[in-house]
Motif scaffolding. Structure first.
Motif, PDB file in Angstrom:
ATOM      1  N   GLU A 240      48.087  44.627  72.439  1.00 20.54           N
ATOM      2  CA  GLU A 240      48.257  43.212  72.781  1.00 20.54           C
ATOM      3  C   GLU A 240      49.650  42.942  73.349  1.00 20.54           C
ATOM      4  O   GLU A 240      49.801  42.199  74.332  1.00 20.54           O
ATOM      5  N   VAL A 241      50.653  43.573  72.758  1.00 26.25           N
ATOM      6  CA  VAL A 241      52.027  43.373  73.226  1.00 26.25           C
ATOM      7  C   VAL A 241      52.200  43.859  74.667  1.00 26.25           C
ATOM      8  O   VAL A 241      52.848  43.204  75.492  1.00 26.25           O
ATOM      9  N   PHE A 242      51.585  45.007  74.992  1.00 26.86           N
ATOM     10  CA  PHE A 242      51.804  45.614  76.308  1.00 26.86           C
ATOM     11  C   PHE A 242      50.644  45.374  77.284  1.00 26.86           C
ATOM     12  O   PHE A 242      50.611  45.967  78.366  1.00 26.86           O
TER      13      PHE A 242
ATOM     14  N   LYS B  16      43.909  51.193  63.148  1.00 25.56           N
ATOM     15  CA  LYS B  16      43.210  50.530  64.251  1.00 25.56           C
ATOM     16  C   LYS B  16      43.820  49.169  64.558  1.00 25.56           C
ATOM     17  O   LYS B  16      43.975  48.795  65.721  1.00 25.56           O
ATOM     18  N   GLU B  17      44.169  48.434  63.523  1.00 25.62           N
ATOM     19  CA  GLU B  17      44.821  47.143  63.745  1.00 25.62           C
ATOM     20  C   GLU B  17      46.211  47.324  64.340  1.00 25.62           C
ATOM     21  O   GLU B  17      46.654  46.517  65.168  1.00 25.62           O
ATOM     22  N   LEU B  18      46.915  48.372  63.919  1.00 19.53           N
ATOM     23  CA  LEU B  18      48.220  48.673  64.506  1.00 19.53           C
ATOM     24  C   LEU B  18      48.092  48.911  66.001  1.00 19.53           C
ATOM     25  O   LEU B  18      48.857  48.361  66.807  1.00 19.53           O
TER      26      LEU B  18
ATOM     27  N   HIS C  87      59.456  47.232  65.528  1.00 18.52           N
ATOM     28  CA  HIS C  87      59.711  47.311  66.953  1.00 18.52           C
ATOM     29  C   HIS C  87      58.939  48.486  67.549  1.00 18.52           C
ATOM     30  O   HIS C  87      58.752  49.512  66.898  1.00 18.52           O
ATOM     31  N   THR C  88      58.489  48.331  68.774  1.00 26.94           N
ATOM     32  CA  THR C  88      57.654  49.349  69.407  1.00 26.94           C
ATOM     33  C   THR C  88      57.927  49.417  70.906  1.00 26.94           C
ATOM     34  O   THR C  88      58.346  48.430  71.518  1.00 26.94           O
ATOM     35  N   GLN C  89      57.708  50.591  71.459  1.00 24.63           N
ATOM     36  CA  GLN C  89      57.762  50.819  72.905  1.00 24.63           C
ATOM     37  C   GLN C  89      56.648  51.780  73.293  1.00 24.63           C
ATOM     38  O   GLN C  89      56.144  52.527  72.449  1.00 24.63           O
ATOM     39  N   LEU C  90      56.257  51.761  74.563  1.00 24.30           N
ATOM     40  CA  LEU C  90      55.417  52.819  75.099  1.00 24.30           C
ATOM     41  C   LEU C  90      56.300  54.035  75.321  1.00 24.30           C
ATOM     42  O   LEU C  90      57.416  53.926  75.829  1.00 24.30           O
ATOM     43  N   ALA C  91      55.812  55.202  74.950  1.00 25.15           N
ATOM     44  CA  ALA C  91      56.648  56.403  74.943  1.00 25.15           C
ATOM     45  C   ALA C  91      57.120  56.797  76.327  1.00 25.15           C
ATOM     46  O   ALA C  91      58.189  57.397  76.472  1.00 25.15           O
ATOM     47  N   HIS C  92      56.354  56.469  77.371  1.00 23.45           N
ATOM     48  CA  HIS C  92      56.773  56.842  78.722  1.00 23.45           C
ATOM     49  C   HIS C  92      57.713  55.815  79.337  1.00 23.45           C
ATOM     50  O   HIS C  92      58.164  55.983  80.470  1.00 23.45           O
ATOM     51  N   GLY C  93      58.040  54.763  78.583  1.00 27.52           N
ATOM     52  CA  GLY C  93      58.998  53.772  79.057  1.00 27.52           C
ATOM     53  C   GLY C  93      58.396  52.385  79.123  1.00 27.52           C
ATOM     54  O   GLY C  93      57.324  52.187  79.705  1.00 27.52           O
ATOM     55  N   SER C  94      59.064  51.421  78.496  1.00 26.35           N
ATOM     56  CA  SER C  94      58.593  50.033  78.520  1.00 26.35           C
ATOM     57  C   SER C  94      59.651  49.158  77.871  1.00 26.35           C
ATOM     58  O   SER C  94      60.577  49.664  77.225  1.00 26.35           O
ATOM     59  N   PRO C  95      59.530  47.827  78.018  1.00 27.66           N
ATOM     60  CA  PRO C  95      60.367  46.949  77.210  1.00 27.66           C
ATOM     61  C   PRO C  95      60.025  47.117  75.734  1.00 27.66           C
ATOM     62  O   PRO C  95      59.003  47.710  75.374  1.00 27.66           O
ATOM     63  N   THR C  96      60.873  46.593  74.869  1.00 30.76           N
ATOM     64  CA  THR C  96      60.629  46.654  73.433  1.00 30.76           C
ATOM     65  C   THR C  96      59.796  45.470  72.991  1.00 30.76           C
ATOM     66  O   THR C  96      60.067  44.335  73.370  1.00 30.76           O
TER      67      THR C  96
ATOM     68  N   PHE D 287      60.893  52.972  64.089  1.00 27.42           N
ATOM     69  CA  PHE D 287      60.637  52.437  65.436  1.00 27.42           C
ATOM     70  C   PHE D 287      59.414  53.185  65.971  1.00 27.42           C
ATOM     71  O   PHE D 287      59.377  54.417  65.962  1.00 27.42           O
ATOM     72  N   ILE D 288      58.397  52.453  66.417  1.00 24.25           N
ATOM     73  CA  ILE D 288      57.105  53.053  66.777  1.00 24.25           C
ATOM     74  C   ILE D 288      57.012  53.255  68.288  1.00 24.25           C
ATOM     75  O   ILE D 288      57.195  52.316  69.065  1.00 24.25           O
ATOM     76  N   PHE D 289      56.716  54.491  68.697  1.00 20.93           N
ATOM     77  CA  PHE D 289      56.479  54.808  70.104  1.00 20.93           C
ATOM     78  C   PHE D 289      55.002  55.156  70.295  1.00 20.93           C
ATOM     79  O   PHE D 289      54.479  56.043  69.614  1.00 20.93           O
ATOM     80  N   ALA D 290      54.337  54.467  71.213  1.00 22.02           N
ATOM     81  CA  ALA D 290      52.917  54.688  71.482  1.00 22.02           C
ATOM     82  C   ALA D 290      52.748  55.574  72.709  1.00 22.02           C
ATOM     83  O   ALA D 290      53.274  55.276  73.784  1.00 22.02           O
ATOM     84  N   HIS D 291      52.022  56.666  72.545  1.00 20.40           N
ATOM     85  CA  HIS D 291      51.727  57.590  73.639  1.00 20.40           C
ATOM     86  C   HIS D 291      50.346  57.254  74.191  1.00 20.40           C
ATOM     87  O   HIS D 291      49.351  57.278  73.453  1.00 20.40           O
ATOM     88  N   VAL D 292      50.274  56.950  75.473  1.00 19.92           N
ATOM     89  CA  VAL D 292      49.022  56.479  76.063  1.00 19.92           C
ATOM     90  C   VAL D 292      48.418  57.529  76.989  1.00 19.92           C
ATOM     91  O   VAL D 292      49.056  58.522  77.348  1.00 19.92           O
TER      92      VAL D 292
END
Length: 320
Positions: free
Chosen positions: A75-77, A67-69, A48-57, A109-114
């Motif tokens: 792709e999800v967001f 890189k594939e991760l 499961h993943t979210q964008l760190a500043h807020g997003s759906p899961t 649980f993975i949080f992506a910082h953009v």
């Protein structure tokens, strides 16, 4: 994130792949065209993943390297993979202790910082060391992992942990590894101002709670002991491996500290690799030769190699 140990379950050569993990060897097949058996059920490694500043899961699977991760998260967001600066595990905060490296725990649980705002900072190098520790995300972005208290950079309030270094004096460093960026900064002349172009991650909402468990249902096929991790590899498939022993963890932590002290970088994966190399080297000279053959681009000083060997092979507190 904890490093995976050596006792991984390697996929058989030429074996089928699913979700980046090799199929476990089963009962040998019988010879002849009549040999049939039902297909084995293989675990689906879904994260499961979210964008760190807020997003759906979102849900991601089927990646074998960083890189594939990033591509799966993008792709999800519906964003570009180049928007992702780094990922943290189980927290949306810019917490360098929770930074995603080369392994992911099966319940993480993975949080992506953009990418957020871009800023330029002028720095005058009044000392040899700027007080920065650099790391990178494995996909082309080097960023600040630590700022030493009382250092040149610490006195600049606009520079923060988590900022990605995009350019030095208008020379882009996107695509450079962390040790290359650290070397560039060390080689800058003293008393001559230079400019850093930084990209800060989008700010997270403080009201978002940390996630510690994904709460997945048994139907998703997780077959884990709780200590297993998915190890991401650059040139081969990801594999499930058992976690490291306490002594291995401590040795890797000490070597990571040495990397920061000597080179201004932190890299838990590199530290773990060096621990494995040192354990198989009966002398400092053999360790130096081994490291030079596989990690020659780092140009490790001889005294650093000696300290690594002593740290791993003769840690303080060992009885003679």
């Amino acid at each position: 994130m904890q490093r995976a140990g050596r006792h991984g379950r390697q996929p058989p050569e030429g074996g089928p792949m699913e979700n980046g993990v090799g199929q476990e060897p089963g009962t040998p097949e019988l010879a002849g065209p009549a040999a049939t058996r039902p297909p084995r059920t293989r675990p689906r490694l879904v994260f499961h993943t979210q964008l760190a500043h807020g997003s759906p899961t979102g849900r991601i699977e089927g990646f074998t390297n960083v890189k594939e991760l990033y591509a799966k998260i993008a792709e999800v967001f519906n964003i570009s993979p180049t928007e992702i600066l780094f990922c943290t595990l189980n927290t949306h905060k810019v917490d360098m202790q929770k930074l995603l490296g080369g392994q992911i725990g099966l319940e993480d649980f993975i949080f992506a910082h953009v990418r957020g705002e871009t800023k330029e900072v002028e720095v005058t190098k009044t000392e040899d060391a700027l007080g920065l520790t650099i790391t990178d995300n494995g996909a082309g972005y080097a960023f600040i992992k630590r700022i030493k208290e009382g250092s040149i950079i610490n006195r600049l309030q606009t520079v923060c942990v988590g900022d990605s270094i995009e350019a030095i004096n208008d020379h882009t460093i996107v695509g450079c590894r962390h040790y290359e960026v650290a070397r560039m900064l060390r080689e800058l002349p003293r008393a001559q101002p230079f400019t850093l172009r930084l990209v800060q991650p989008k700010k997270a909402f403080d009201m978002i709670g940390q996630r510690t468990r994904t709460g997945k249902s048994p139907s998703e096929g997780r077959a884990a002991s709780g200590k297993e991790t998915l190890r991401l590899r650059t040139r081969s498939a990801a594999v499930l491996e058992e976690g490291p022993s306490p002594s291995e963890e401590e040795a890797a932590r000490r070597v990571d500290d040495l990397l920061e002290s000597y080179m201004g970088i932190r890299d838990s994966e590199l530290a773990s690799t060096m621990v494995e190399a040192a354990k198989g080297s009966p002398s400092v000279a053999q360790l130096a030769q081994g490291l030079d053959s596989v990690l020659g681009e780092f140009a490790f000083p001889q005294e650093f190699v000696a300290e690594v060997w002593a740290t791993v092979c003769h840690p303080k507190g060992d009885k003679e």
